[in-house]
Design a protein around this motif. Sequence first.
Motif, PDB file in Angstrom:
ATOM      1  N   THR A  91      25.268  60.759  56.962  1.00  0.00           N
ATOM      2  CA  THR A  91      24.141  59.915  57.531  1.00  0.00           C
ATOM      3  C   THR A  91      24.501  59.237  58.743  1.00  0.00           C
ATOM      4  OG1 THR A  91      23.096  59.957  55.495  1.00  0.00           O
ATOM      5  CG2 THR A  91      22.054  58.686  57.504  1.00  0.00           C
ATOM      6  N   ALA A  92      25.566  58.492  58.736  1.00  0.00           N
ATOM      7  CA  ALA A  92      26.181  57.556  59.759  1.00  0.00           C
ATOM      8  C   ALA A  92      27.259  58.135  60.557  1.00  0.00           C
ATOM      9  CB  ALA A  92      26.888  56.216  59.047  1.00  0.00           C
ATOM     10  N   PRO A  93      27.328  57.646  61.753  1.00  0.00           N
ATOM     11  CA  PRO A  93      28.330  58.238  62.844  1.00  0.00           C
ATOM     12  C   PRO A  93      29.789  57.824  62.528  1.00  0.00           C
ATOM     13  CG  PRO A  93      27.153  56.432  63.921  1.00  0.00           C
ATOM     14  CD  PRO A  93      26.742  56.448  62.479  1.00  0.00           C
ATOM     15  N   ILE A  94      30.153  58.197  61.301  1.00  0.00           N
ATOM     16  CA  ILE A  94      31.507  57.541  60.715  1.00  0.00           C
ATOM     17  C   ILE A  94      32.246  59.036  60.594  1.00  0.00           C
ATOM     18  CG2 ILE A  94      31.183  55.436  59.992  1.00  0.00           C
ATOM     19  CD1 ILE A  94      31.173  56.279  57.250  1.00  0.00           C
ATOM     20  N   GLU A  95      33.541  59.044  60.587  1.00  0.00           N
ATOM     21  CA  GLU A  95      34.233  60.257  60.427  1.00  0.00           C
ATOM     22  C   GLU A  95      35.256  60.048  59.167  1.00  0.00           C
ATOM     23  OE1 GLU A  95      36.140  60.814  64.026  1.00  0.00           O
ATOM     24  OE2 GLU A  95      34.399  61.345  65.037  1.00  0.00           O
ATOM     25  N   GLU A 106      34.359  57.415  65.929  1.00  0.00           N
ATOM     26  CA  GLU A 106      35.388  57.636  67.227  1.00  0.00           C
ATOM     27  C   GLU A 106      35.591  56.383  68.100  1.00  0.00           C
ATOM     28  OE1 GLU A 106      34.296  60.711  70.179  1.00  0.00           O
ATOM     29  OE2 GLU A 106      33.797  62.004  68.358  1.00  0.00           O
ATOM     30  N   GLU A 107      34.875  55.516  68.191  1.00  0.00           N
ATOM     31  CA  GLU A 107      34.985  54.074  68.797  1.00  0.00           C
ATOM     32  C   GLU A 107      35.298  52.905  67.960  1.00  0.00           C
ATOM     33  OE1 GLU A 107      31.292  55.317  69.621  1.00  0.00           O
ATOM     34  OE2 GLU A 107      32.330  56.995  70.772  1.00  0.00           O
ATOM     35  N   ASP A 155      16.475  57.577  56.167  1.00  0.00           N
ATOM     36  CA  ASP A 155      16.166  56.443  56.922  1.00  0.00           C
ATOM     37  C   ASP A 155      16.473  55.087  56.182  1.00  0.00           C
ATOM     38  OD1 ASP A 155      15.074  57.706  59.013  1.00  0.00           O
ATOM     39  OD2 ASP A 155      13.176  57.872  58.193  1.00  0.00           O
ATOM     40  N   ASP A 156      16.704  55.050  54.943  1.00  0.00           N
ATOM     41  CA  ASP A 156      16.990  54.085  53.981  1.00  0.00           C
ATOM     42  C   ASP A 156      18.606  53.684  54.247  1.00  0.00           C
ATOM     43  OD1 ASP A 156      14.617  54.032  52.784  1.00  0.00           O
ATOM     44  OD2 ASP A 156      15.423  55.527  51.152  1.00  0.00           O
ATOM     45  N   VAL A 157      19.292  54.478  55.090  1.00  0.00           N
ATOM     46  CA  VAL A 157      20.791  54.157  54.886  1.00  0.00           C
ATOM     47  C   VAL A 157      20.745  53.361  56.604  1.00  0.00           C
ATOM     48  CG1 VAL A 157      23.028  55.040  55.547  1.00  0.00           C
ATOM     49  CG2 VAL A 157      21.668  56.241  53.981  1.00  0.00           C
ATOM     50  N   SER A 158      21.413  52.390  56.504  1.00  0.00           N
ATOM     51  CA  SER A 158      21.589  51.619  57.830  1.00  0.00           C
ATOM     52  C   SER A 158      23.114  51.192  57.999  1.00  0.00           C
ATOM     53  CB  SER A 158      21.088  50.305  57.880  1.00  0.00           C
ATOM     54  OG  SER A 158      21.160  49.397  56.718  1.00  0.00           O
ATOM     55  N   TRP A 159      23.420  50.970  59.320  1.00  0.00           N
ATOM     56  CA  TRP A 159      24.796  50.438  59.513  1.00  0.00           C
ATOM     57  C   TRP A 159      24.882  49.720  60.579  1.00  0.00           C
ATOM     58  CZ3 TRP A 159      23.062  55.677  60.091  1.00  0.00           C
ATOM     59  CH2 TRP A 159      22.884  55.900  61.361  1.00  0.00           C
ATOM     60  N   THR A 160      26.283  48.880  60.719  1.00  0.00           N
ATOM     61  CA  THR A 160      26.097  47.946  61.882  1.00  0.00           C
ATOM     62  C   THR A 160      27.885  47.865  62.187  1.00  0.00           C
ATOM     63  OG1 THR A 160      25.981  45.745  62.320  1.00  0.00           O
ATOM     64  CG2 THR A 160      26.799  45.883  60.175  1.00  0.00           C
ATOM     65  N   SER A 161      27.920  47.569  63.523  1.00  0.00           N
ATOM     66  CA  SER A 161      29.599  47.527  63.737  1.00  0.00           C
ATOM     67  C   SER A 161      30.194  46.398  63.241  1.00  0.00           C
ATOM     68  CB  SER A 161      29.431  47.329  65.408  1.00  0.00           C
ATOM     69  OG  SER A 161      30.811  47.122  65.857  1.00  0.00           O
ATOM     70  N   ALA A 162      31.496  46.772  62.809  1.00  0.00           N
ATOM     71  CA  ALA A 162      32.354  45.561  62.328  1.00  0.00           C
ATOM     72  C   ALA A 162      32.695  44.696  63.560  1.00  0.00           C
ATOM     73  CB  ALA A 162      33.563  46.256  61.733  1.00  0.00           C
ATOM     74  N   ASN A 163      32.586  45.033  64.631  1.00  0.00           N
ATOM     75  CA  ASN A 163      33.037  44.149  65.729  1.00  0.00           C
ATOM     76  C   ASN A 163      31.900  43.019  65.917  1.00  0.00           C
ATOM     77  OD1 ASN A 163      35.101  45.652  66.172  1.00  0.00           O
ATOM     78  ND2 ASN A 163      34.104  46.899  67.779  1.00  0.00           N
ATOM     79  N   ASP A 164      30.731  43.259  65.299  1.00  0.00           N
ATOM     80  CA  ASP A 164      29.276  42.373  65.442  1.00  0.00           C
ATOM     81  C   ASP A 164      29.201  41.418  64.324  1.00  0.00           C
ATOM     82  OD1 ASP A 164      29.076  43.736  67.991  1.00  0.00           O
ATOM     83  OD2 ASP A 164      27.341  45.125  66.859  1.00  0.00           O
ATOM     84  N   VAL A 165      30.423  41.426  63.546  1.00  0.00           N
ATOM     85  CA  VAL A 165      30.221  40.472  62.342  1.00  0.00           C
ATOM     86  C   VAL A 165      31.440  40.125  61.928  1.00  0.00           C
ATOM     87  CG1 VAL A 165      28.204  42.292  61.185  1.00  0.00           C
ATOM     88  CG2 VAL A 165      30.535  42.551  60.553  1.00  0.00           C
TER      89      VAL A 165
END
Length: 172
Positions: free
Chosen positions: A55-59, A81-82, A98-108
């Motif tokens: 679901t999320a843009p992780i590899e 990738e980034e 749509d229940d799955v959410s994510w946030t950047s580790a750089n923003d927390v």
Amino acid sequence: MSLKEWFQQKWVLLSLSIMMTVLIVFIVVSSFLYYDIQGGQGEQQQTYIDIALETAPIEQVETDYVYHGDEAYTVVLGQSEEESLYVFVPQKDSLNPDDVSWTSANDVMSKEEIRNKWQQSCSNCDLLSITPGMMNGRYIWELIYEENDSMVFRTYTFEEGDVYDSISFSQN
């Protein structure tokens, strides 16, 4: 040796043999049951990790956590990738993407930053766990620790590290 003594010795040996057999069977059955239960939980956790990957843009997954709040979540720290992302997957039967959410580790705040902030305010405490989670639609860090004779569950906002909620229980 009298016949009575011989029967008593045999009776004691037979009793000990039966008790040892029952004990061994109990240990074996308990071990199988324990590993079966743990294996099932591991499979279920892997299912939520797979959902995060799909679901999320992780590899790849760096680590995963289980948060038990009002609603249970599997939280995956993964690498895109980034950047690194925290992915929050609710543990429920009918899961909508749509229940799955994510946030950047750089923003927390990182786990280390929140630990350092906590240590400054609680120097005589014994930290038991730090887990990311979601409470009332908000990303949080949950810290569980012992302070004096109390068990404390304190949550901090994910972004700023401000205290969000706190509850403690006396261990007496």
